[in-house]
Design a protein around this motif. Structure first.
Motif, short mmCIF file in Angstrom:
data_model
loop_
_atom_site.label_atom_id
_atom_site.label_comp_id
_atom_site.label_asym_id
_atom_site.label_seq_id
_atom_site.Cartn_x
_atom_site.Cartn_y
_atom_site.Cartn_z
N PHE A 140 0.97 -1.06 0.12
CA PHE A 140 -0.01 0.16 0.28
C PHE A 140 1.51 1.32 -0.40
O PHE A 140 0.59 2.04 -0.60
CB PHE A 140 -0.77 0.00 1.28
N LEU A 141 2.06 1.29 0.74
CA LEU A 141 2.91 2.40 1.23
C LEU A 141 3.37 2.72 -0.51
O LEU A 141 3.94 4.20 -0.88
CB LEU A 141 3.84 2.42 1.83
N LEU A 142 4.04 1.70 -1.10
CA LEU A 142 4.74 1.60 -2.42
C LEU A 142 3.54 2.15 -3.13
O LEU A 142 4.26 3.34 -4.17
CB LEU A 142 5.06 0.08 -2.93
N ILE A 194 3.81 5.89 -5.40
CA ILE A 194 4.04 6.28 -7.29
C ILE A 194 2.96 6.90 -7.51
O ILE A 194 2.90 7.19 -8.48
CB ILE A 194 4.28 4.48 -7.02
N VAL A 195 1.53 7.02 -6.54
CA VAL A 195 0.51 7.79 -6.98
C VAL A 195 1.47 9.18 -6.84
O VAL A 195 1.20 10.07 -7.50
CB VAL A 195 -0.56 7.22 -6.89
N ILE A 196 1.63 9.57 -5.72
CA ILE A 196 2.23 11.07 -5.10
C ILE A 196 3.05 11.47 -5.87
O ILE A 196 3.50 12.20 -7.19
CB ILE A 196 2.43 10.61 -3.70
N ILE A 197 4.36 10.10 -7.40
CA ILE A 197 5.68 10.67 -7.29
C ILE A 197 4.77 11.30 -9.17
O ILE A 197 4.92 12.08 -9.41
CB ILE A 197 6.55 10.02 -7.54
N VAL A 198 4.09 10.80 -9.56
CA VAL A 198 3.03 11.19 -10.42
C VAL A 198 2.06 11.99 -10.53
O VAL A 198 2.57 12.99 -11.25
CB VAL A 198 1.66 9.65 -10.94
N LEU A 199 1.30 12.21 -9.61
CA LEU A 199 0.46 13.48 -10.01
C LEU A 199 1.76 14.72 -9.06
O LEU A 199 1.87 15.58 -10.28
CB LEU A 199 0.33 13.29 -7.96
N ILE A 200 3.17 14.47 -8.98
CA ILE A 200 4.27 15.13 -8.79
C ILE A 200 4.21 16.34 -9.84
O ILE A 200 5.03 17.46 -10.52
CB ILE A 200 5.15 15.01 -7.31
N PHE A 201 4.76 15.35 -11.32
CA PHE A 201 5.31 15.51 -12.22
C PHE A 201 4.00 15.58 -13.43
O PHE A 201 4.78 15.40 -14.51
CB PHE A 201 6.05 14.05 -12.67
N THR A 202 3.09 15.47 -12.55
CA THR A 202 1.68 15.49 -14.42
C THR A 202 0.44 16.93 -13.41
O THR A 202 1.25 17.94 -13.37
CB THR A 202 0.90 14.53 -14.23
N ILE A 203 0.13 16.55 -12.28
CA ILE A 203 -0.91 17.81 -12.33
C ILE A 203 -0.63 18.21 -11.20
O ILE A 203 -0.71 19.87 -11.45
CB ILE A 203 -1.85 16.83 -11.02
N PHE A 204 0.10 18.41 -10.11
CA PHE A 204 0.73 19.37 -9.31
C PHE A 204 1.81 19.69 -9.32
O PHE A 204 2.49 20.91 -8.97
CB PHE A 204 1.30 18.20 -8.14
#
Length: 208
Positions: free
Chosen positions: A43-45, A49-59
């Motif tokens: 779950f933490l992994l 991954i979701v946070i990294i994707v959001l940082i480089f796309t939406i955020f």
């Protein structure tokens, strides 16, 4: 006859059964604990991954795009005051709105400031475009006093430059703020005969 010797049956020690029975709950508890740890790590992994994707796309804050669409001369009389209207647009490519404060547009004639205009604050919606009409009143006495005026009158072209600045910020989910300053430098030539813009060249720069 001699009595047959009776052989006592071998009995398992009761403690062996008790030991086996007591270890089963411990093993089950260990397995459940290991499975829980594995699920938590997975779950933490996935969350990372979701946070990294959001940082480089939406955020990720992208650079707003500023353009000088057109410049209209309303009065072109050196004896009186001159004015022009600049149609400026700012495109916001982000998934969050871009809010900007008062905009500034300054006009120069051969390095001498001959006009300035300030626009109101506003905002461009997420992945939207905002258009601003900026009216600049020119100070003709600064143009007349320039030593370059006679040459420009001979060519029937007045070459000027402008500088526009749009400071603001992009706010994502009301948590992350990124200050942005959009700048644009333009060079334009006014045709005295047609009283219109003959050449317009702009370059923009964004400071994040």
């Amino acid at each position: 006859m001699a009595e047959k010797e009776q052989v006592a049956p071998i009995r398992d020690h009761p403690s062996n059964y008790e030991g086996d029975i007591s270890t089963h709950p411990q093993r089950n508890h260990q397995r459940k604990f290991i499975n829980s740890c594995v699920c938590l790590l997975v779950f933490l992994l996935l969350l990372a991954i979701v946070i990294i994707v959001l940082i480089f796309t939406i955020f990720r804050v992208k650079e707003p795009i500023i353009r000088m669409n057109s410049v209209q001369v309303t009065k072109l009389e050196l004896a009186n005051n001159m004015s022009l209207i600049a149609d400026v647009s700012v495109k916001n490519p982000n998934f969050a709105s871009f809010r900007y404060s008062n905009t500034t547009t300054t006009l120069y004639y051969h390095g001498i400031m001959v006009g300035e205009a300030r626009g109101p604050s506003g905002h461009a919606k997420a992945r939207g475009t905002i258009t601003m009409n900026v009216t600049v009143e020119l100070i003709t006495k600064h143009i007349i006093s320039s030593p370059n005026l006679s040459a420009d009158l001979g060519s029937r072209l007045l070459t000027m430059s402008s500088f526009s600045s749009v400071p603001g910020q992009v706010k994502i989910l009301k948590l992350f703020k990124k200050h942005v300053v959009v700048k644009m430098n333009c060079t334009m030539s006014f045709n005295i005969t047609t009283q219109g813009i003959q050449e317009l060249d702009c370059k923009s720069k964004v400071k994040l």
